[in-house]
Write a protein that holds these residues in place. Structure first.
Motif, PDB file in Angstrom:
ATOM      1  N   THR A 223       0.866  -1.179   0.000  1.00 33.80           N
ATOM      2  CA  THR A 223       0.000   0.000   0.000  1.00 33.80           C
ATOM      3  C   THR A 223       0.901   1.227   0.000  1.00 33.80           C
ATOM      4  N   GLY A 224       0.451   2.292  -0.622  1.00 30.11           N
ATOM      5  CA  GLY A 224       1.333   3.445  -0.672  1.00 30.11           C
ATOM      6  C   GLY A 224       0.637   4.697  -1.139  1.00 30.11           C
ATOM      7  N   PHE A 225       1.371   5.798  -1.080  1.00 28.54           N
ATOM      8  CA  PHE A 225       0.874   7.052  -1.637  1.00 28.54           C
ATOM      9  C   PHE A 225       2.023   7.795  -2.295  1.00 28.54           C
ATOM     10  N   GLY A 226       1.673   8.606  -3.269  1.00 29.21           N
ATOM     11  CA  GLY A 226       2.645   9.430  -3.962  1.00 29.21           C
ATOM     12  C   GLY A 226       2.304  10.896  -3.783  1.00 29.21           C
ATOM     13  N   LEU A 227       3.320  11.742  -3.696  1.00 25.31           N
ATOM     14  CA  LEU A 227       3.130  13.168  -3.485  1.00 25.31           C
ATOM     15  C   LEU A 227       3.930  13.941  -4.518  1.00 25.31           C
ATOM     16  N   SER A 238       7.320   9.350  -2.388  1.00 25.70           N
ATOM     17  CA  SER A 238       6.381   8.259  -2.176  1.00 25.70           C
ATOM     18  C   SER A 238       6.732   7.520  -0.903  1.00 25.70           C
ATOM     19  N   ALA A 239       5.720   6.921  -0.306  1.00 22.98           N
ATOM     20  CA  ALA A 239       5.889   6.066   0.865  1.00 22.98           C
ATOM     21  C   ALA A 239       5.158   4.762   0.591  1.00 22.98           C
ATOM     22  N   THR A 240       5.803   3.647   0.912  1.00 23.61           N
ATOM     23  CA  THR A 240       5.228   2.338   0.661  1.00 23.61           C
ATOM     24  C   THR A 240       5.299   1.494   1.919  1.00 23.61           C
ATOM     25  N   LEU A 241       4.155   0.898   2.276  1.00 12.21           N
ATOM     26  CA  LEU A 241       4.108  -0.067   3.366  1.00 12.21           C
ATOM     27  C   LEU A 241       3.971  -1.449   2.741  1.00 12.21           C
TER      28      LEU A 241
END
Length: 265
Positions: A223-227, A238-241
């Motif tokens: 799961t992750g998000f991009g900025l 980006s951060a990824t779990l």
């Protein structure tokens, strides 16, 4: 493609596979860095930003782009909880929107000051837009772990065939519509046991600067998000779990920042 979009491509799509995710610097395989870069660089028409973390897309950066991606993770692997980092640099050639585009990169999987640069590999991706009458569709072939050195010599050459489609949801009652990227592929040495496998992911652009994604690389869920930022150079983050439910006893967090210069040649 609007001129502003290539500038946020810290990709290269570099694709730094994305894959198994950015987390395992010393133990990274094949497309890991490619997926990282892809997840930072994928964008569709403004105003909403679109990215996916954990798996590579079939997009190729515009020709004339030089890019760099830097990532770090809170653990190297299941058996090593040291903080570690990785980086990749590359360049793109050709025009994937009108013909065939290509990007090449060098990945350094040992960014620890004690052993910086003593492990890494080369990679390449070739792709373009297909089935134009059916919208935004892309197909690419990605090859990683070419000419490896150091610990990367223990990893096999990895090939992946990737397909990506971009659609839009909406407009909804609030008048908003949202870009959605669907990507899927198959390749050699995709899973931890080095068997061929499949992977896929979905990313949704929520705002002009923020996107979220869910993917599976053949071994783990991500799961992750991009900025996307408006800072000089248009850096993206980006951060990824990975393994969020700890099913593989390998839950970890990775952070990535990407930069790109466009129109250089």
């Amino acid at each position: 493609m609007p001129r502003a979009l290539p500038r946020i491509l810290s990709t290269a799509a570099l694709c730094l596979a994305f894959g198994q995710t950015a987390a395992t610097a010393q133990t990274m395989t094949g497309e890991d860095f490619v997926s990282l870069m892809d997840s930072l660089s994928f964008a569709v028409e403004p105003p909403k930003y679109l990215s996916v973390q954990g798996v590579p897309s079939a997009r190729v950066a515009p020709g004339g782009t030089v890019f760099m991606s830097i990532s770090g993770a809170d653990e190297r692997s299941q058996t090593n909880d040291d903080i570690d980092g990785s980086l990749a640099v590359g360049a793109a050639f050709g025009d994937a929107e009108q013909g065939i585009g290509a990007q090449v990169h060098a990945s350094i999987t040992s960014a620890n000051p004690d052993d910086f640069g003593d492990s890494g590999y080369l990679g390449a991706k070739f792709g373009g837009r297909v089935l134009r009458d059916w919208g935004q569709n892309y197909l690419a072939l990605s090859i990683s772990n070419l000419a490896p050195w150091g610990d990367s010599k223990d990893e096999p050459v990895t090939g992946r065939l990737i397909g990506t489609k971009v659609v839009r949801m909406g407009p909804f009652a609030n008048g908003e519509s949202y870009p959605v990227m669907l990507t899927a592929g198959l390749g050699s040495h995709v899973t931890d046991d080095e068997d061929p496998g499949v992977f896929g992911g979905i990313g949704v652009g929520l705002t002009q600067n923020l996107s979220v994604s869910l993917s599976h690389d053949g071994d783990q869920l991500h799961t992750g998000f991009g900025l996307r930022t408006d800072l000089p150079g248009k850096p993206t983050f980006s951060a990824t779990l990975s393994d969020p439910f700890d099913d593989e006893d390998d839950r970890r967090i990775s952070l990535t920042v990407g930069f790109a210069l466009t129109g250089l040649y």
